[in-house]
Design an enzyme around this catalytic site. Structure first.
Site, PDB file in Angstrom:
ATOM      1  N   TRP A 153       1.508  -4.430  -6.101  1.00  0.00           N
ATOM      2  CA  TRP A 153       1.216  -3.163  -5.419  1.00  0.00           C
ATOM      3  C   TRP A 153       1.915  -3.210  -4.064  1.00  0.00           C
ATOM      4  CZ3 TRP A 153      -3.456  -2.389  -1.909  1.00  0.00           C
ATOM      5  CH2 TRP A 153      -3.618  -1.051  -1.564  1.00  0.00           C
ATOM      6  N   ASP A 234      -7.546  -9.693  -6.180  1.00  0.00           N
ATOM      7  CA  ASP A 234      -7.695  -8.266  -5.896  1.00  0.00           C
ATOM      8  C   ASP A 234      -8.139  -7.619  -7.203  1.00  0.00           C
ATOM      9  OD1 ASP A 234      -7.627  -5.677  -5.108  1.00  0.00           O
ATOM     10  OD2 ASP A 234      -5.520  -5.631  -4.490  1.00  0.00           O
ATOM     11  N   LYS A 270     -11.243   3.543  -8.235  1.00  0.00           N
ATOM     12  CA  LYS A 270     -10.864   3.933  -9.596  1.00  0.00           C
ATOM     13  C   LYS A 270     -12.083   3.978 -10.516  1.00  0.00           C
ATOM     14  CE  LYS A 270      -6.968   2.650  -7.703  1.00  0.00           C
ATOM     15  NZ  LYS A 270      -5.791   3.368  -7.360  1.00  0.00           N
TER      16      LYS A 270
HETATM   17  C1  LMR Z   1      -1.747   3.141  -6.541  1.00  0.00           C
HETATM   18  O1  LMR Z   1      -1.260   2.026  -6.711  1.00  0.00           O
HETATM   19  O2  LMR Z   1      -1.172   4.193  -6.885  1.00  0.00           O
HETATM   20  C2  LMR Z   1      -3.100   3.270  -5.918  1.00  0.00           C
HETATM   21  O3  LMR Z   1      -3.648   2.015  -5.691  1.00  0.00           O
HETATM   22  C3  LMR Z   1      -3.140   4.164  -4.735  1.00  0.00           C
HETATM   23  C4  LMR Z   1      -2.574   3.552  -3.499  1.00  0.00           C
HETATM   24  O4  LMR Z   1      -3.283   3.547  -2.478  1.00  0.00           O
HETATM   25  O5  LMR Z   1      -1.440   3.088  -3.495  1.00  0.00           O
END
Ligand code: LMR
Length: 423
Positions: A153, A234, A270
């Protein structure tokens, strides 16, 4: 004594110089680059096309493409209405919410909970939990680094960067198989200096949708033990991988069985649809209760100068739902319903692409799990999707399956076929 004229001149000079300074306070500030995920939503909102589709941000949509408030949340809000005051929560947040949240991660009957060995505080969703941990790591292990999977992420990099923890990376995903690069991952774990910090996604890896199998988690845990590494999980998608939060906690439970002292970031964005409520929890498993008390007090001390104490409304929603067996059951059903709709959309997208005669293999759409499909599309192909078809997604080729509906899956498949058919 200075004459009046001199004083005026001095005054004039100081006015001019302060004006010059004031006009240049922020002259060194350049516009920040767009966030690779939230920037996609901004571009989507600005597009007037009636055909536009947003499969960028990982936020669940119902089959009409609308944000969904869960029935258990609506009911909790009815129960709370008129019964709450707006007092500050303690620095560590709602004790009841934290207790219930820990049960989800560590198990209802966890000995760690009974022995009060877990230091935990309410956090500003998963991001806030990760950031609090990164700051804690910096303060108490100032020489340490964090190993982050490739890819991850995007915000993970920002979080540890701003906490000034140096970052290293480890292999995770193999583009050729669109699956886990287990051999390289294990090598990286072995080659990292003993006692390194690793960031692991507990389930439904973002952005790849690729998780280690149970057997692979056991091997990873074993190797962490050998090397004395610290695992920070996480867990932003508990329930979204399998539809069952208990099953999705498997990796964490394996590490606990092996006696690891882990850290964990949890989020209700989520799985309870509480995106804007910023509801989450940071926990750190300690050697004993005394250490847990000390660690918790330090986490609170980190929170105090940042935001003092976390928000109360979302905490009440969570504790009302999880504290009531009937509402908790309703929540579990609704989590499964969301996960199942996504699984159904994976099948539909793959079938549509195959029916269009795509020469490529789309098996990974149904093999990957959770909210995302890591499609393998290039940034240029994604740009074509956006420019020619008004389909918005991150340039790494990640499709948020939560934004795919029976209404748009055909359009999406057709567009993907168009931009990928010539290789
Ligand atoms: C995502 O990966 O789209 C979500 O976790 C929202 C974000 O805050 O990035």
């Amino acid at each position: 004594m200075a004459s009046r004229a001199i004083l005026q001149r001095r005054k004039g000079i100081s006015v001019i110089s302060s004006a010059r300074w004031m006009s240049s306070w922020w002259s060194n500030v350049e516009p920040a680059s767009k966030d690779p995920i939230l920037g996609v939503t901004e571009a989507f909102l600005a597009d007037p096309s009636p055909n536009k589709v947003n499969v960028g941000v990982g936020a669940y949509r119902d089959d009409n493409g609308k944000p969904q408030v869960l029935e258990c949340v609506r009911e909790a809000e009815r129960r709370i209405a008129g019964n709450m005051n707006m007092e500050y929560l303690p620095m560590g947040g709602s004790v009841k919410m934290v207790e219930e949240t820990l049960k989800l991660a560590y198990g209802e009957n966890s000995d760690y909970l009974k022995d009060k060995r877990i230091a935990a505080v309410q956090a500003l969703s998963g991001t806030g939990a990760c950031r609090l941990f990164a700051d804690f790591q910096k303060r108490f292990k100032p020489e340490s680094q964090i190993y982050i999977p490739v890819p991850t992420w995007a915000n993970h990099h920002n979080i540890w960067r701003d906490a000034q923890v140096p970052q290293r990376t480890f292999h995770y995903y193999l583009p050729e198989t669109r699956g886990l690069d287990f051999a390289s991952l294990m090598d990286d774990i072995k080659n990292a200096p003993n006692g390194s910090f690793f960031l692991l996604h507990a389930c439904a890896h973002n952005p790849t949708g690729v998780d280690p199998s149970e057997e692979q988690w056991r091997e990873i845990s074993h190797q962490f033990k050998v090397k004395g590494h610290f695992a920070f999980f996480d867990m932003a998608y508990q329930g979204f991988a399998s539809g069952d939060p208990e099953r999705d906690a498997k990796a964490i439970r394996i590490f606990l069985e092996d006696g690891h002292l882990i850290g964990c970031a949890q989020s209700y964005a989520k799985n309870m649809g509480l995106y804007g409520q910023r509801m989450g929890c940071l926990s750190v498993v300690c050697e004993d209760e005394k250490q847990a008390v000390a660690v918790k007090s330090q986490l609170q001390q980190l929170a105090r100068p940042m935001y003092s104490n976390p928000p109360v409304h979302g905490a009440l929603i969570v504790s009302t739902i999880l504290g009531d067996p009937e509402l908790k059951n309703l929540w579990l059903k609704e989590v499964k319903m969301m996960a199942d709709r996504i699984i159904g959309m994976r099948t539909a997208l793959r079938e549509n692409l195959e029916k269009l005669g795509s020469p490529l293999s789309w098996e990974h759409i149904t093999n990957q799990i959770g909210m995302f499909c890591y499609s393998g599309m290039t940034p240029e192909q994604v740009d074509r999707l956006t420019n020619e078809f008004h389909i918005y997604m991150t340039r790494n080729g990640r499709i948020s399956m939560a934004g795919v509906t029976t209404g748009n899956v055909g359009y999406l498949a057709n567009a993907i076929h168009e931009v990928t058919k010539s290789g």
